[in-house]
Design a protein around this motif. Structure first.
Motif, PDB file in Angstrom:
ATOM      1  N   GLN A 191     -19.199 -51.275  34.535  1.00 52.91           N
ATOM      2  CA  GLN A 191     -20.025 -51.107  35.727  1.00 52.91           C
ATOM      3  C   GLN A 191     -19.254 -51.755  36.862  1.00 52.91           C
ATOM      4  OE1 GLN A 191     -23.664 -53.211  34.957  1.00 52.91           O
ATOM      5  NE2 GLN A 191     -24.196 -51.909  33.215  1.00 52.91           N
ATOM      6  N   GLU A 196     -20.382 -54.258  29.968  1.00 53.34           N
ATOM      7  CA  GLU A 196     -21.691 -54.387  29.311  1.00 53.34           C
ATOM      8  C   GLU A 196     -21.560 -55.222  28.038  1.00 53.34           C
ATOM      9  OE1 GLU A 196     -23.248 -50.031  30.646  1.00 53.34           O
ATOM     10  OE2 GLU A 196     -24.111 -50.822  28.782  1.00 53.34           O
ATOM     11  N   ASN A 250     -20.861 -44.887  34.000  1.00 49.43           N
ATOM     12  CA  ASN A 250     -21.827 -45.461  34.940  1.00 49.43           C
ATOM     13  C   ASN A 250     -21.437 -45.069  36.379  1.00 49.43           C
ATOM     14  OD1 ASN A 250     -23.002 -47.515  36.818  1.00 49.43           O
ATOM     15  ND2 ASN A 250     -23.997 -48.151  34.926  1.00 49.43           N
ATOM     16  N   THR A 260     -21.739 -46.378  39.142  1.00 47.04           N
ATOM     17  CA  THR A 260     -21.166 -47.394  40.031  1.00 47.04           C
ATOM     18  C   THR A 260     -19.642 -47.362  39.999  1.00 47.04           C
ATOM     19  OG1 THR A 260     -21.296 -49.043  38.273  1.00 47.04           O
ATOM     20  CG2 THR A 260     -23.146 -48.956  39.811  1.00 47.04           C
ATOM     21  N   GLU A 292     -28.864 -43.821  39.548  1.00 46.82           N
ATOM     22  CA  GLU A 292     -27.832 -44.314  40.454  1.00 46.82           C
ATOM     23  C   GLU A 292     -27.340 -43.284  41.450  1.00 46.82           C
ATOM     24  OE1 GLU A 292     -28.201 -46.150  36.957  1.00 46.82           O
ATOM     25  OE2 GLU A 292     -26.489 -44.817  36.846  1.00 46.82           O
TER      26      GLU A 292
END
Ligand SMILES: *[C@@H]1O[C@H](CO)[C@@H](O)[C@H](O)[C@H]1NC(C)=O
Ligand SMILES: *[C@@H]1O[C@H](CO)[C@@H](O)[C@H](O)[C@H]1NC(C)=O
Ligand SMILES: *[C@@H]1O[C@H](CO)[C@@H](O)[C@H](O)[C@H]1NC(C)=O
Ligand SMILES: *[C@@H]1O[C@H](CO)[C@@H](O)[C@H](O)[C@H]1NC(C)=O
Ligand SMILES: *[C@@H]1O[C@H](CO)[C@@H](O)[C@H](O)[C@H]1NC(C)=O
Length: 453
Positions: A47, A61, A86, A88, A365
């Motif tokens: 991330q 993570e 992810n 991001t 997101e």
């Protein structure tokens, strides 16, 4: 016994403030491994936290307790999947190199034709360890060979394609493309540590320690190659604003009587806004003695930094008006009626997806078009700042050229000295630019040249 001695040495080294040896507990290890022997596969999931430095830092993570940019531990002869699915991660494609920042700093990367330092000769047969870039589980290639199921060009490992999707078509396009992963299997016995880095933004490298297969012995318990820089820390005023390196402009005293808000700053958001604007005004004051291209960059870097800080601020404060299905005054669109509702429906029909029926992305997101625009400002303009700084470095001119205002009496002497110095430096720099302008472009420049504005 040797472990106890090693531990004691470690404690003493820590006490003396010197480089301590790593033990397994210091490392971020994958908590998602399956299979054994030649079938063993482990996953690291990434991330990006954009608020903790100028360009953001990675989190892994399961290793949140090790902080941002943890040092990873990776078993040799095991396939590792670096999962960047992810959202991001957008605009931060990971690369792998034998020293920090890879090509961005002129260092060797893991490639089929690059011998690992001190390792076996494999470049002639293009059989050196390399990262395989994938999208939705399929290998990426410039040109795919249906017959062999491999890339047509035997040096290709998908990096250009992987990066290509991050550059073209913006963030929505990248999100829609799917699941970006990279597979790395360290097979060379001499490889003790490597670095992962962002292929677009410099100074985002983190270390990976290679562990012997099964015994998990750390091949190089002491760092062999220096990172070469410290990670940023964001605290105080910046942490409250979601900005980077603005704290010293809190209260915007440097900007004297300049009025940023006609009726006062009044709230936290506006205080943050005034501080970043004062920073930009101050840092866009330059000697005026530079070559036009250098002058452009001296002005544009603080200007872009302001855009990045502004965009991060809004993402940080995350007001209701930024959420999907919410009108600017915070009411849910479903509460609107009559002409107001008609206006919002018109906006939706014109592609500014305000209507709740367009909000399926809200929880993943992706967010609204306004959120997408903010991420594009942060990552795109930071990439351009990386490019401009490299340009200044490659042309052997100073990284900054800002000076104090002349009406500030307390700094008049410094200003005079600064301007005198600039008068001497500028012609010399000008000569150097002239002297070196036909130099072969460096890896730094070519690595970022595909960025579209
Ligand atoms: C990783 O490399 C080792 C050594 O070359 C090999 O035995 C193993 O099968 C590879 N792992 C995977 C999952 O391909
Ligand atoms: C992606 O990262 C963000 C920020 O760290 C986190 O809140 C979110 O849960 C992650 N999403 C997924 C699907 O893992
Ligand atoms: C392989 O690497 C060696 C030593 O690093 C170098 O001398 C040689 O030219 C390289 N060969 C190729 C084909 O790149
Ligand atoms: C992406 O791929 C990884 C590795 O194959 C997998 O573990 C993960 O669940 C996938 N993520 C998504 C969002 O599909
Ligand atoms: C923060 O900004 C100041 C000028 O305001 C500059 O001198 C300094 O190098 C910046 N620090 C970082 C880490 O970018």
């Amino acid at each position: 016994m040797s472990k106890i001695i090693a531990a004691l040495v470690g404690v003493l080294a820590l006490a003396a403030g010197t480089q301590a040896d790593y033990v397994l507990d210091d490392l971020c290890l994958s908590n998602e491994c399956s299979g054994t022997g030649s079938e063993r596969v482990c996953i690291f999931r990434f991330q990006l936290d954009i608020f903790v430095s100028e360009t953001g830092y990675f989190l892994v993570e399961g290793c949140e307790d090790k902080g941002h940019m943890p040092t990873l531990g990776m078993e040799a002869n095991v396939k590792y999947i670096f999962d960047q699915s992810n959202k991001t991660n957008w605009f931060h494609p990971l690369g792998f190199a034998y020293a920090p920042d890879g090509a961005l700093s002129g260092n060797d990367e893991l490639e089929k034709g690059v011998d690992p330092p001190g390792g076996t000769t494999c470049n002639e047969t293009l059989s050196c360890q390399y990262p395989q870039y994938k999208l939705n589980g399929e290998i990426l290639c410039d040109e795919y060979d249906e017959l062999t199921g491999l890339c047509a060009d035997e040096e290709d490992f998908g990096l250009d394609q992987y990066e290509g999707v991050w550059f073209s078509g913006g963030r929505d396009n990248w999100i829609d493309a799917g699941n970006f992963t990279i597979e790395v299997n360290i097979t060379d016995d001499a490889t003790k540590e490597i670095f992962a880095f962002c292929h677009i933004h410099k100074y985002m490298s983190f270390r990976i320690k290679i562990l012997d297969t099964e015994t998990l012995a750390i091949r190089a318990p002491t760092d062999e190659i220096a990172l070469g820089y410290e990670y940023h820390e964001v605290e105080g005023f910046d942490a409250g604003c979601g900005t980077f390196n603005v704290s010293q402009y809190q209260g915007h005293e440097q900007c004297g009587d300049h009025v940023f808000h006609c009726n006062g700053d009044a709230n936290t958001f506006n205080e943050c806004m005034a501080a970043i604007n004062c920073k930009m005004m101050t840092e866009m004051r330059t000697s005026g003695n530079s070559d036009p291209t250098a002058e452009f960059m001296y002005q544009m870097i603080p200007h872009h930094q302001n855009a990045v800080n502004m965009a991060k601020m809004l993402l940080h404060f995350n007001p209701g008006s930024l959420k999907c299905g919410t009108s600017y005054d915070g009411r849910r669109l479903s509460e609107l009626e009559g002409p107001e509702l008609a206006l919002y429906q018109l906006a939706a029909a014109n592609g500014r997806r305000l209507d709740e029926s367009f909000c399926n992305d809200d929880n993943d997101e992706g967010g609204t078009p306004a959120v997408t625009m903010l991420w594009e400002i942060v990552n795109g303009q930071n990439a351009q700042i990386t490019f401009m700084r490299s340009w200044l470095e490659d042309n052997l001119v100073p990284a900054y050229d800002w000076c104090e205002a002349e009406d500030d009496n307390s700094t008049l002497v410094a200003v005079l000295a600064g301007c005198l110095a600039a008068a001497v430096v500028a012609p010399v720099a000008g000569y150097l630019v002239y002297r070196y302008k036909f130099r072969k472009p460096t890896a730094t420049v070519s690595a970022v040249k595909t960025i579209s504005p």
